[in-house]
Design an enzyme around this catalytic site. Structure first.
Site, PDB file in Angstrom:
ATOM      1  N   TYR A 292      -4.260   1.226  15.662  1.00  0.00           N
ATOM      2  CA  TYR A 292      -2.924   1.632  16.479  1.00  0.00           C
ATOM      3  C   TYR A 292      -3.034   1.460  18.069  1.00  0.00           C
ATOM      4  CZ  TYR A 292       0.002   3.482  13.030  1.00  0.00           C
ATOM      5  OH  TYR A 292       1.121   3.330  11.731  1.00  0.00           O
TER       6      TYR A 292
ATOM      7  N   HIS B  39      -2.965  10.624   1.052  1.00  0.00           N
ATOM      8  CA  HIS B  39      -1.985  10.897   1.975  1.00  0.00           C
ATOM      9  C   HIS B  39      -1.509  12.119   2.247  1.00  0.00           C
ATOM     10  CE1 HIS B  39      -0.965   7.488   4.665  1.00  0.00           C
ATOM     11  NE2 HIS B  39      -0.391   8.642   5.745  1.00  0.00           N
TER      12      HIS B  39
ATOM     13  N   GLU C 226      -3.094  -0.139   8.455  1.00  0.00           N
ATOM     14  CA  GLU C 226      -1.635  -0.123   9.478  1.00  0.00           C
ATOM     15  C   GLU C 226      -2.260  -0.387  10.851  1.00  0.00           C
ATOM     16  OE1 GLU C 226      -0.793   4.415   9.114  1.00  0.00           O
ATOM     17  OE2 GLU C 226      -1.717   4.716   7.085  1.00  0.00           O
TER      18      GLU C 226
ATOM     19  N   GLU D 190      -7.008   8.005   7.433  1.00  0.00           N
ATOM     20  CA  GLU D 190      -7.269   9.077   8.594  1.00  0.00           C
ATOM     21  C   GLU D 190      -7.705  10.301   8.332  1.00  0.00           C
ATOM     22  OE1 GLU D 190      -3.864   8.279  10.471  1.00  0.00           O
ATOM     23  OE2 GLU D 190      -4.521   6.759  10.427  1.00  0.00           O
TER      24      GLU D 190
ATOM     25  N   ASN E  62      -6.799   1.587   9.843  1.00  0.00           N
ATOM     26  CA  ASN E  62      -5.393   1.453  10.349  1.00  0.00           C
ATOM     27  C   ASN E  62      -5.548   2.434  12.239  1.00  0.00           C
ATOM     28  OD1 ASN E  62      -5.224   2.716   7.788  1.00  0.00           O
ATOM     29  ND2 ASN E  62      -4.402   4.641   8.141  1.00  0.00           N
TER      30      ASN E  62
ATOM     31  N   ARG F  37       1.362  -1.174   0.172  1.00  0.00           N
ATOM     32  CA  ARG F  37       0.253   0.139  -0.360  1.00  0.00           C
ATOM     33  C   ARG F  37       0.775   1.335  -0.030  1.00  0.00           C
ATOM     34  NH1 ARG F  37      -2.184   3.006   4.903  1.00  0.00           N
ATOM     35  NH2 ARG F  37      -3.423   4.749   4.168  1.00  0.00           N
TER      36      ARG F  37
HETATM   37  C1  BGP Z   1      -0.910   7.208  10.845  1.00  0.00           C
HETATM   38  C2  BGP Z   1      -0.259   7.927   9.239  1.00  0.00           C
HETATM   39  C3  BGP Z   1       0.743   7.047   9.183  1.00  0.00           C
HETATM   40  C4  BGP Z   1       2.152   7.420  10.384  1.00  0.00           C
HETATM   41  C5  BGP Z   1       1.422   6.663  11.120  1.00  0.00           C
HETATM   42  C6  BGP Z   1       2.022   6.501  12.583  1.00  0.00           C
HETATM   43  O1  BGP Z   1      -1.893   8.060  11.026  1.00  0.00           O
HETATM   44  O2  BGP Z   1      -1.414   7.057   9.214  1.00  0.00           O
HETATM   45  O3  BGP Z   1       1.134   7.994   7.836  1.00  0.00           O
HETATM   46  O4  BGP Z   1       2.481   8.463  10.167  1.00  0.00           O
HETATM   47  O5  BGP Z   1       0.179   6.867  11.989  1.00  0.00           O
HETATM   48  O6  BGP Z   1       2.489   7.964  12.645  1.00  0.00           O
HETATM   49  P1  BGP Z   1       3.249   8.227  13.540  1.00  0.00           P
HETATM   50  O7  BGP Z   1       4.621   9.050  12.047  1.00  0.00           O
HETATM   51  O8  BGP Z   1       3.287   9.484  14.184  1.00  0.00           O
HETATM   52  O9  BGP Z   1       4.347   7.852  14.479  1.00  0.00           O
END
Ligand code: BGP
Length: 490
Positions: free
Chosen positions: A301, A121, A377, A167, A299, A77
């Site tokens: 996290y 993006h 992600e 995002e 995505n 991707r």
């Molecule tokens: C997401 C984004 C990515 C990437 C990732 C990690 O929000 O889509 O582009 O950056 O987060 O974030 P960071 O770079 O702030 O650690």
């Protein structure tokens, strides 16, 4: 009966974004982006890092894709830089820019890697920012449509998977509420909802354009899913959880999937004079696009905790991806506040680590929208080090991905249809606000914050070999011990 491993054809992937890897920010006719401009404002990025050179993927894409192929990666991707292909955002097209993505796509296909393209993006042509304020002006919807049609026509014969927006909640939140991303505005809630409405319309037009030209293509948008747990069983805290979900998740995903805004949240905005202005026909357009999307991009996290927040309570818009969130409680008065989760650990940048949260995302999307899912992600930012023996030992990354993959498998066993899992990221790259020291890749890139700090050479980390084995066994064996293999390699 629960099967071992993943469905046949499961796309084990990795993800990147143009500004974070390409570099070559002003060559071969590329126009400047809002990020090229923003990073030059003192104090905005860690040690004033920029993506001017990034990890030089523009010149080293063949080497990078070769490394992907060697790993056995099934999907890659990446995003297209709008100002690289249409330097002023509208009008004239840059053939050299288009050729670059032809090369990337063809290289992937030659190695049996499925290209997955993100249209937006975050790197907006700066010319549109100057001309009319970018996303603030409804004109952007038509300009985005022109851009989308340009890349769809050019690559649609070879690209099957498309992600319109990356995002949206994050780039608008950091751009108009906390001034951490361009255009660097603060507490402008009205404009926050207005730009989101424009971005929703732009997404919708892109979906319709794609499906008209390539009905077989698969399309969705990638939401920064941020599931919330109620702080405890106090009923008001569950209402706070519902508020957080409405204002951080469903405001986007309901539009992508249903073509409408969540009712309670919309009513709240109307009551406070913050609802976006809409034209007649907007909701029909959103609905039409919603009926044509194929998957929800996720995505993932971290998760959040929600607790009731008084009308004069905590106010600080800390977004999921800010580096300043560590240990701080943030919230929206009268809706929710979000303290840290005492049950979970955090990364070095204060992001909660919660593998079960990924399963929560999948379960929620499956039950609410009944759509297939692309995990676009998921990954761990860490301070990796190349050691004297040349190895980059990142057992913490292996553990992070393993525990998330296990939860994703449980979600599949529970009925979620998941097509792909893309880690963030394949090579190390620029973290928007945290420079080059926050590394996410399977492949270490020799560079630090200063522009001439390294050779930019690539080195495989331990996690590279681990993921290679996971792909080879289609997710059956997640316990592969890389040390045995690497003792031989070394
Ligand atoms: C997401 C984004 C990515 C990437 C990732 C990690 O929000 O889509 O582009 O950056 O987060 O974030 P960071 O770079 O702030 O650690």
């Amino acid at each position: 009966m629960v099967n071992k491993g993943f469905p046949e054809g499961f796309l084990w992937g990795s993800a990147s974004a143009a500004y974070q890897i390409e570099g070559a920010h002003d060559v071969d006719g590329k126009g400047l982006s809002n990020w090229d401009t923003f990073v030059r404002i003192p104090g905005k990025t860690f040690q004033a890092t920029t993506g001017d050179k990034a990890v030089d993927h523009y010149n080293r894409y063949q080497e990078d894709i070769q490394l992907m192929a060697e790993m056995g990666l099934k999907a890659y991707r990446f995003s297209i830089s709008w100002p690289r292909v249409i330097p002023k955002g509208t009008g004239e097209v840059n053939e050299l820019g288009l050729q670059f993505y032809d090369n990337v796509i063809n290289e992937c296909l030659a190695h049996g890697i499925v290209p997955m393209v993100t249209m937006y993006h975050w790197d907006l042509p700066q010319a549109l920012e100057v001309a009319y304020g970018g996303w603030e002006n409804r004109q952007i919807v038509d300009d985005f449509e022109q851009y989308a049609k340009t890349i769809i026509k050019r690559y649609g014969d070879r690209v099957k998977y498309w992600i319109t927006m990356n995002e949206q909640s994050i780039f608008t939140g950091l751009g108009w509420q906390s001034a951490m991303h361009p255009p660097g505005k603060k507490d402008d809630d009205n404009m926050f909802y207005q730009v989101n409405h424009h971005a929703h319309l732009a997404h919708a037009k892109a979906v319709l354009a794609l499906k008209k030209l390539f009905p077989e293509a698969k399309v969705g948008a990638s939401h920064a899913h941020y599931p919330a747990y109620a702080f405890d069983c106090k009923p008001e805290n569950n209402i706070a959880r519902m508020n957080l979900e409405d204002f951080r998740n469903y405001w986007w995903m309901d539009v992508y999937a249903f073509g409408r805004y969540p009712k309670r949240a919309f009513k709240h905005l109307q009551d406070h004079g913050m609802a976006p202005e809409m034209d007649e026909g907007d909701l029909d357009l959103l609905k039409k696009a919603a009926s044509q999307i194929d998957f929800m991009g996720v995505n993932y996290y971290q998760t959040a905790v929600a607790e009731e927040n008084a009308a004069d309570g905590i106010k600080a818009n800390m977004e999921a991806n800010s580096s300043e969130a560590k240990g701080k409680t943030h919230g929206v008065p009268s809706l929710y506040k979000s303290p840290a989760n005492p049950h979970l650990g955090q990364t070095d940048w204060g992001w909660t680590i919660d593998p079960v949260g990924l399963r929560v995302c999948c379960r929620d999307i499956t039950s609410r929208y009944d759509l297939p899912i692309v995990i676009s992600e998921n990954g761990l930012g860490a301070f990796d080090k190349k050691e004297a023996d040349g190895r980059i030992r990142d057992p913490y990354r292996i553990d992070y991905i393993k525990t998330h993959v296990e939860q994703m498998k449980l979600a599949i066993d529970e009925g979620s249809e998941i097509w792909a899992y893309c880690t963030w990221s394949f090579t190390d790259l620029l973290s928007w606000l945290n420079g080059y020291q926050k590394r996410y890749g399977f492949v270490f890139v020799d560079r630090e914050e200063a522009e001439d700090s390294g050779t930019l050479d690539r080195f495989k980390k331990d996690s590279y070999y681990w993921y290679q084995h996971v792909i080879k066994t289609n997710g059956v064996d997640l316990d592969f011990d890389v040390s045995s293999l690497l003792a031989r390699v070394d």
